[in-house]
Design a protein around this motif. Sequence first.
Motif, mmCIF file in Angstrom:
data_model
loop_
_atom_site.group_PDB
_atom_site.id
_atom_site.type_symbol
_atom_site.label_atom_id
_atom_site.label_comp_id
_atom_site.label_asym_id
_atom_site.label_seq_id
_atom_site.Cartn_x
_atom_site.Cartn_y
_atom_site.Cartn_z
ATOM 1 N N MET A 71 -48.351 21.634 45.909
ATOM 2 C CA MET A 71 -47.131 21.519 45.123
ATOM 3 C C MET A 71 -46.716 20.053 45.051
ATOM 4 N N PRO A 72 -46.229 19.643 43.889
ATOM 5 C CA PRO A 72 -45.749 18.261 43.792
ATOM 6 C C PRO A 72 -44.466 18.079 44.589
ATOM 7 N N LYS A 73 -44.255 16.847 45.044
ATOM 8 C CA LYS A 73 -43.059 16.529 45.810
ATOM 9 C C LYS A 73 -42.292 15.424 45.107
ATOM 10 N N VAL A 74 -40.952 15.554 45.134
ATOM 11 C CA VAL A 74 -40.088 14.510 44.605
ATOM 12 C C VAL A 74 -39.348 13.902 45.795
ATOM 13 N N PHE A 75 -39.417 12.595 45.897
ATOM 14 C CA PHE A 75 -38.745 11.837 46.938
ATOM 15 C C PHE A 75 -37.493 11.231 46.321
ATOM 16 N N TYR A 76 -36.331 11.711 46.740
ATOM 17 C CA TYR A 76 -35.040 11.233 46.242
ATOM 18 C C TYR A 76 -34.451 10.287 47.279
ATOM 19 N N THR A 77 -34.249 9.025 46.915
ATOM 20 C CA THR A 77 -33.636 8.067 47.817
ATOM 21 C C THR A 77 -32.198 7.838 47.380
ATOM 22 N N GLN A 78 -31.281 8.047 48.301
ATOM 23 C CA GLN A 78 -29.858 7.860 48.036
ATOM 24 C C GLN A 78 -29.520 6.367 48.056
ATOM 25 N N PRO A 79 -28.369 5.995 47.502
ATOM 26 C CA PRO A 79 -27.965 4.583 47.514
ATOM 27 C C PRO A 79 -27.901 3.978 48.923
ATOM 28 N N ASP A 80 -27.652 4.798 49.938
ATOM 29 C CA ASP A 80 -27.578 4.286 51.311
ATOM 30 C C ASP A 80 -28.946 4.217 51.986
ATOM 31 N N GLY A 81 -30.003 4.585 51.256
ATOM 32 C CA GLY A 81 -31.361 4.497 51.777
ATOM 33 C C GLY A 81 -31.914 5.783 52.373
ATOM 34 N N THR A 82 -31.069 6.788 52.570
ATOM 35 C CA THR A 82 -31.595 8.050 53.098
ATOM 36 C C THR A 82 -32.467 8.720 52.041
ATOM 37 N N GLU A 83 -33.466 9.413 52.505
ATOM 38 C CA GLU A 83 -34.426 10.031 51.590
ATOM 39 C C GLU A 83 -34.486 11.531 51.829
ATOM 40 N N ARG A 84 -34.610 12.251 50.727
ATOM 41 C CA ARG A 84 -34.797 13.704 50.801
ATOM 42 C C ARG A 84 -36.024 14.054 49.979
ATOM 43 N N ILE A 85 -36.890 14.850 50.528
ATOM 44 C CA ILE A 85 -38.123 15.262 49.855
ATOM 45 C C ILE A 85 -37.986 16.726 49.469
ATOM 46 N N VAL A 86 -38.232 17.014 48.185
ATOM 47 C CA VAL A 86 -38.106 18.376 47.687
ATOM 48 C C VAL A 86 -39.384 18.734 46.929
ATOM 49 N N GLU A 87 -39.892 19.922 47.191
ATOM 50 C CA GLU A 87 -41.067 20.396 46.465
ATOM 51 C C GLU A 87 -40.645 20.961 45.115
ATOM 52 N N GLY A 88 -41.478 20.726 44.124
ATOM 53 C CA GLY A 88 -41.234 21.250 42.784
ATOM 54 C C GLY A 88 -42.480 21.927 42.264
ATOM 55 N N VAL A 89 -42.439 22.301 41.002
ATOM 56 C CA VAL A 89 -43.599 22.895 40.350
ATOM 57 C C VAL A 89 -43.819 22.185 39.019
ATOM 58 N N ASP A 90 -45.063 22.166 38.584
ATOM 59 C CA ASP A 90 -45.363 21.582 37.286
ATOM 60 C C ASP A 90 -44.514 22.243 36.210
ATOM 61 N N GLY A 91 -43.988 21.437 35.316
ATOM 62 C CA GLY A 91 -43.144 21.927 34.236
ATOM 63 C C GLY A 91 -41.667 21.745 34.517
ATOM 64 N N ASP A 92 -41.300 21.540 35.775
ATOM 65 C CA ASP A 92 -39.906 21.278 36.132
ATOM 66 C C ASP A 92 -39.598 19.801 35.960
ATOM 67 N N SER A 93 -38.359 19.495 35.636
ATOM 68 C CA SER A 93 -37.940 18.098 35.578
ATOM 69 C C SER A 93 -37.403 17.678 36.940
ATOM 70 N N VAL A 94 -37.413 16.392 37.165
ATOM 71 C CA VAL A 94 -36.861 15.833 38.398
ATOM 72 C C VAL A 94 -35.382 16.202 38.514
ATOM 73 N N MET A 95 -34.674 16.272 37.395
ATOM 74 C CA MET A 95 -33.260 16.652 37.395
ATOM 75 C C MET A 95 -33.080 18.108 37.792
ATOM 76 N N ARG A 96 -33.830 19.007 37.211
ATOM 77 C CA ARG A 96 -33.683 20.438 37.532
ATOM 78 C C ARG A 96 -33.991 20.718 39.004
ATOM 79 N N ILE A 97 -35.005 20.072 39.527
ATOM 80 C CA ILE A 97 -35.346 20.249 40.933
ATOM 81 C C ILE A 97 -34.183 19.782 41.807
ATOM 82 N N ALA A 98 -33.587 18.641 41.455
ATOM 83 C CA ALA A 98 -32.464 18.098 42.228
ATOM 84 C C ALA A 98 -31.263 19.031 42.187
ATOM 85 N N VAL A 99 -30.898 19.488 40.998
ATOM 86 C CA VAL A 99 -29.722 20.353 40.847
ATOM 87 C C VAL A 99 -29.950 21.672 41.584
ATOM 88 N N ARG A 100 -31.117 22.249 41.416
ATOM 89 C CA ARG A 100 -31.427 23.533 42.054
ATOM 90 C C ARG A 100 -31.395 23.437 43.585
#
Length: 106
Positions: free
Chosen positions: A1-30
Motif C-alpha cells: 500500500m502506498p504511504k503518505v508522509f504528512y509533516t506538520q509545521p512544527d516538524g512532527t510527521e504522521r504516516i498514513v496508508e492510502g490506496v491507488d486512486g485516492d488523493s492526498v487530501m482525501r486520505i488526510a481528511v478521512r
Amino acid sequence: MPKVFYTQPDGTERIVEGVDGDSVMRIAVRNGVSGIVGQCGGSLSCATCHVFLAEEEMAGFPPVSVDEDDMLDCAATDREENSRLSCQLVLDGHREVHVTIPQEQL
C-alpha cells in the motif's frame, strides 16, 4: 500500500496508508490529519488543502493545471515552487508521497 508522509509545521510527521486512486487530501481528511481542511471536498474550488510537495517527487505527478494555479494564488500561506493542492495529488502507483502542511489554510 502506498504511504503518505504528512509533516506538520512544527516538524512532527504522521504516516498514513492510502490506496491507488485516492488523493492526498482525501486520505488526510478521512484519517483526521491536522491542517488539511479540504473545505470544497476536492472539487478544486478552494485552497484549504494546500501542501508543499517534496521537490524530488514533483515530476511524479501531472503539472499544475491552470485552475489549480489560480487556486494556489488564493492560499492562506504564500505559495512556493513546490506548492500543490493535495486534492490534485492522486496516488497512482506511488509508493511514498511526502508533503509538508503550511502554517495556515484559512
